[in-house]
Design a protein around this motif. Structure first.
Motif, short mmCIF file in Angstrom:
data_model
loop_
_atom_site.label_atom_id
_atom_site.label_comp_id
_atom_site.label_asym_id
_atom_site.label_seq_id
_atom_site.Cartn_x
_atom_site.Cartn_y
_atom_site.Cartn_z
N LEU A 318 10.73 -61.27 21.92
CA LEU A 318 10.13 -61.66 20.65
C LEU A 318 11.13 -62.28 19.69
N ASP A 319 12.41 -61.99 19.87
CA ASP A 319 13.43 -62.48 18.93
C ASP A 319 14.39 -63.47 19.56
N ALA A 320 14.06 -63.97 20.74
CA ALA A 320 14.98 -64.87 21.44
C ALA A 320 15.22 -66.14 20.64
N GLU A 321 16.50 -66.48 20.51
CA GLU A 321 16.85 -67.70 19.81
C GLU A 321 16.33 -68.91 20.59
N GLY A 322 15.66 -69.78 19.91
CA GLY A 322 15.12 -70.97 20.55
C GLY A 322 13.77 -70.78 21.20
N ALA A 323 13.22 -69.54 21.18
CA ALA A 323 11.90 -69.33 21.77
C ALA A 323 10.85 -70.09 20.99
N ARG A 324 9.91 -70.68 21.71
CA ARG A 324 8.87 -71.45 21.04
C ARG A 324 7.89 -70.50 20.36
N GLN A 325 7.60 -70.79 19.11
CA GLN A 325 6.65 -69.98 18.35
C GLN A 325 5.55 -70.88 17.79
N ILE A 326 4.38 -70.31 17.67
CA ILE A 326 3.23 -71.01 17.09
C ILE A 326 2.75 -70.17 15.92
N PRO A 327 2.61 -70.75 14.72
CA PRO A 327 2.16 -69.97 13.57
C PRO A 327 0.87 -69.21 13.85
N ASP A 328 0.85 -67.95 13.46
CA ASP A 328 -0.30 -67.05 13.63
C ASP A 328 -0.60 -66.71 15.09
N LEU A 329 0.28 -67.12 16.01
CA LEU A 329 0.13 -66.76 17.42
C LEU A 329 1.39 -66.08 17.97
N GLY A 330 2.49 -66.19 17.25
CA GLY A 330 3.72 -65.55 17.69
C GLY A 330 4.47 -66.34 18.74
N VAL A 331 5.30 -65.63 19.49
CA VAL A 331 6.15 -66.23 20.51
C VAL A 331 5.34 -66.60 21.74
N VAL A 332 5.57 -67.79 22.27
CA VAL A 332 4.90 -68.22 23.49
C VAL A 332 5.60 -67.58 24.69
N VAL A 333 4.84 -66.86 25.50
CA VAL A 333 5.39 -66.22 26.70
C VAL A 333 4.86 -66.98 27.91
N PRO A 334 5.72 -67.82 28.51
CA PRO A 334 5.26 -68.54 29.71
C PRO A 334 5.24 -67.58 30.89
N ALA A 335 4.22 -67.69 31.72
CA ALA A 335 4.11 -66.82 32.89
C ALA A 335 3.67 -67.66 34.08
N SER A 336 4.48 -67.65 35.11
CA SER A 336 4.18 -68.40 36.32
C SER A 336 3.54 -67.49 37.35
N LEU A 337 2.36 -67.86 37.81
CA LEU A 337 1.66 -67.09 38.83
C LEU A 337 1.55 -67.89 40.11
#
Length: 337
Positions: A318-337
């Protein structure tokens, strides 16, 4: 499930949730009390209003709440992705590596499936933890279990069926299940259900029960409300609230809850996973909803928790430097399935 609407919240009629310390103060409204796993449900005398009784008990310093009704959050209110669709078998072979990570899954249960039919954790499940076979949300827990299994291979699931086949439960049932986890808390806890409260305040007993699992990372869905109204338990300060992105992973899925109380987001549309073997389904489906975005985030945390404590994983995520964030959605967590 018997329920009544209070604004956009739903509660069990004539019921107030509390602990034993409030029973004496509530006696003037009490017709009967049911107690289990440290939770008391006061069944009110005719004419007593659960919201008014709750307000009076809180003014006296007591922990109290109407017995709110919660529901699982696959997309179910219309649109092309509003139900599960059959899909071809998904190529996935469970590895032999075992992890010490335990994921708690409170949901509709988990059905037998080739992905885990020989897993130790599945063999320990009792008949009461099998997935529902009928209802609008039958297979919900099995679908989530598949997402978790693929993102955190080798992790064990601890399953407790709290949702019925239509995805409904109440606050008392959830708090009791959380209390039962205290002796052996999971590393990560997936809660793909929730609802609004009558006063938009956090339900105190639910909040305390989640906070008591101090070593557990609790991940909960932001709801399919398309609004910024707090959705519980996702909006609790001690939970990671998860919103859904569309399949481009660039924008909020139009149905997803959002707001400053949301911590993270992940794809929630047209995900494929394990499902029931019934009718036209052969054990696999595609489905959409914040329920499943939540499983992607919980699975990503659990997958990394084999190398570092889960609390450290989520802090870094949640606090990673450079992590992509979207207002009102928080940190984007990419997940590869």
């Amino acid at each position: 499930m018997d329920m009544q609407s209070v604004g956009d919240a739903f509660i069990r009629p004539g019921q107030v949730l509390t602990d034993r310390s409030a029973l004496s103060a509530a006696s003037r409204w009490t017709q009967a009390v049911s107690e289990a796993d440290g939770v008391c449900v006061i069944h009110l005398s005719p004419g007593a209003d659960p919201c008014e009784v709750t307000a009076e008990l809180r003014e006296e310093g007591m922990q109290a709440s109407p017995n709110h009704v919660f529901r699982g959050q696959p997309l179910f209110f219309g649109g092309p992705a509003s139900r599960p669709f059959p899909c071809p078998p998904i190529p996935y072979k469970p590895g032999r590596t075992r992890s010490d990570v335990v994921i708690g899954l409170l949901d509709t249960g988990v059905a037998k499936h080739p992905w885990w039919s020989r897993s130790d954790w599945y063999e320990r499940l009792g008949p009461d933890d099998a997935d529902a076979t009928e209802g609008a949300q039958a297979g919900h827990g099995t679908f989530i279990a598949g997402l978790l299994a693929r993102l955190a291979p080798g992790a064990a699931l601890r399953v407790d069926r709290v949702l019925d086949g239509d995805g409904f439960t109440d606050e008392a049932t959830v708090v009791r299940a959380l209390h039962r986890m205290r002796d052996q808390p999971p590393d990560v806890l997936n809660l793909s259900f929730g609802g609004h409260t009558f006063d938009d305040r956090p339900p105190p007993l639910l909040s305390d029960a989640v906070a008591a699992l101090s070593g557990t990372v609790t991940v909960a869905c932001a709801g399919n409300t398309a609004s910024d109204r707090p959705f519980w338990p996702a909006a609790l300060a001690c939970a990671v609230g998860v919103a859904a992105l569309d399949d481009s992973q660039e924008r909020r899925a139009p149905y997803s809850g959002h707001g400053t109380w949301v911590d993270a987001c992940a794809r929630g549309e047209w995900l494929a996973s394990s499902y029931l073997e019934c009718g036209e389904f052969e054990g696999f489906a595609t489905w959409s909803g914040t329920s499943f975005a939540t499983a992607l985030v919980a699975g990503a945390i659990a997958g990394a928790a084999g190398d570092e404590p889960p609390k450290e994983v989520v802090a870094r995520l949640l606090d990673a430097e450079g992590a992509r964030q979207i207002p009102d959605l928080g940190v984007v967590v990419p997940a590869s399935l």
